[in-house]
Enzyme design. Structure first.
Site, mmCIF file in Angstrom:
data_model
loop_
_atom_site.group_PDB
_atom_site.id
_atom_site.type_symbol
_atom_site.label_atom_id
_atom_site.label_comp_id
_atom_site.label_asym_id
_atom_site.label_seq_id
_atom_site.Cartn_x
_atom_site.Cartn_y
_atom_site.Cartn_z
ATOM 1 N N GLU A 141 22.484 -14.723 12.932
ATOM 2 C CA GLU A 141 21.036 -14.834 12.886
ATOM 3 C C GLU A 141 20.416 -13.471 12.548
ATOM 4 O O GLU A 141 19.502 -13.380 11.730
ATOM 5 C CB GLU A 141 20.582 -15.307 14.270
ATOM 6 N N ASP B 58 18.433 -13.085 9.146
ATOM 7 C CA ASP B 58 17.022 -12.703 9.244
ATOM 8 C C ASP B 58 16.695 -11.611 8.218
ATOM 9 O O ASP B 58 15.705 -11.703 7.489
ATOM 10 C CB ASP B 58 16.745 -12.213 10.674
ATOM 11 N N ASN C 74 16.186 -20.326 14.317
ATOM 12 C CA ASN C 74 17.334 -19.423 14.435
ATOM 13 C C ASN C 74 18.510 -19.933 13.613
ATOM 14 O O ASN C 74 19.241 -19.140 13.012
ATOM 15 C CB ASN C 74 17.755 -19.295 15.898
ATOM 16 N N GLU D 20 18.145 -19.052 9.950
ATOM 17 C CA GLU D 20 18.544 -17.667 9.686
ATOM 18 C C GLU D 20 20.062 -17.509 9.718
ATOM 19 O O GLU D 20 20.652 -16.867 8.848
ATOM 20 C CB GLU D 20 17.901 -16.741 10.716
#
Lengths: 247, 247
Positions: free
Chosen positions: B64, B68, B132, B135
């Site tokens: 994640e 991101d 989440n 990502e």
């Protein structure tokens, strides 16, 4: 490909920008094909000269926006692979230590970007222009060379050359906790006191003092209480002559 | 290359994960070679099952963190090229509208990641697990396919499929200013009143009410006053039946 090679040859040997090109080569590691992109990377809003372009294309802010994202990703991946067992929290903290303003300003200084900045802008240089130029430069390299080459560049020319990852690991930017620890170890009382809360540019501003054994050691103010406390703690550590564990 | 092709063939036709693999294909657009990476992308901290791995490698938090950053960069570049004359401020705002938590949660829902999440976790799903997982999925695709392929994936399978960029342009996430504007237009008084400030998990928490013509319309609380006000304003707009200009 041939066109790019020709442009590189032209920029290095013939162009009116050949002096600038030659200064760039040791910093970026290659001869740029699109020299205007790199001139733009060093053009600060206040100092941009050419008026026949829309504002957004006359200074380095767009490149800085792009480079900020790309640098952040390259650093994120570098740490992800360097620390294969580290948890997300550690990686995030390390990343923000590397890409934060003050670190980038230091890197820009070590890269001697101030020379290029002062050549291309008719304005007084500020420290933050250095960090912004690092980001804009990464953005320009990305547009010219793509992701893989930019990653190689950042790792070789920035991270390995100018950063000490191991001292960053130990680096603690929580000055308040450092000060509290020192005071406890040395049997001194410490107090963070809010002296004033006032308005500046329509925003709340906080003025904080550090009292050690009841005596004022340092005062600082900022737009939120926490960072005012951090600043005051940092000043106090300096005045006490405590070499913090920082690089 | 041949090894990867073999792994893809194996995962699709022979592996014990072939059912999972076949559910992934319409979402990611290819047969994954490293199916474990994608299983990890959907493994929430609380629901992870295998205990023979260090904690950090048993859930999707590292992926994640990586995803991101990569998603942020792809979006940054996409906007940079889509709006060649826009200033940095506009680009930054647009980017944060796209990568913010609530948008990513919505995207995760539209991608139907909840099905995969509930299959791979023995825990109650929360909305934030969706964003989440988006990502983490981008992180997994990056590790398997590299930057260029991930960029193509994100643009084709996420941005073009699930986002309406033009309504995002007009989207105004400042609910407080929308409410103030509406009240002024309709000759009503409006007041944001701090009802309480208390501690939750050692952090300050603020409870704010919106009073319209002196009458309580909505109440909300959050860890800072500003977002409590935004939440209360959003609730008030809903109660007043004002269709905001948002998608």
């Amino acid at each position: 490909m041939i066109l790019k090679s020709y442009k590189r040859f032209y920029n290095y040997f013939l162009s009116k920008d050949k002096a600038l090109t030659r200064k760039l080569v040791p910093i970026i590691g290659f001869v740029p094909a699109n020299i205007n992109l790199f001139k733009l990377a060093f053009s600060h809003r206040s100092g941009s000269q050419e008026d026949n372009q829309p504002t957004a294309l006359r200074n380095n802010e767009r490149l800085e926006y792009l480079g900020d994202a790309i640098l952040g990703t390259i650093v994120a991946e570098y740490l992800f692979k360097k620390y294969p067992h580290a948890q997300e929290g550690f990686l995030t903290k390390m990343r923000s230590k590397i890409v934060k303003r003050t670190t980038l300003n230091d890197i820009g200084e070590k890269m001697e970007l101030d020379l290029l900045l002062s050549e291309l802008n008719h304005t007084r240089l500020s420290r933050s222009m250095l960090g912004n130029a690092v980001e804009a430069l990464v953005g320009a390299i990305y547009l010219e060379k793509g992701y893989a080459a930019t990653r190689r560049y950042v790792i070789k020319y920035i991270l390995r050359r100018f950063l000490d990852i191991h001292s960053l690991e130990k680096y603690d930017d929580n000055y308040k906790s450092q000060l509290l620890e020192w005071c406890q170890k040395n049997g001194k009382s410490v107090e963070f006191k809010l002296l004033a809360k006032y308005k500046l540019h329509k925003r709340d501003r906080f003025k904080v003092a550090v009292l050690i054994n009841g005596e004022k050691k340092a005062v600082a103010d900022d737009f939120n209480k926490k960072s005012a406390e951090q600043l005051a703690a940092e000043k106090s550590l300096k005045k006490l002559g405590i070499s913090s564990n920082n690089p």
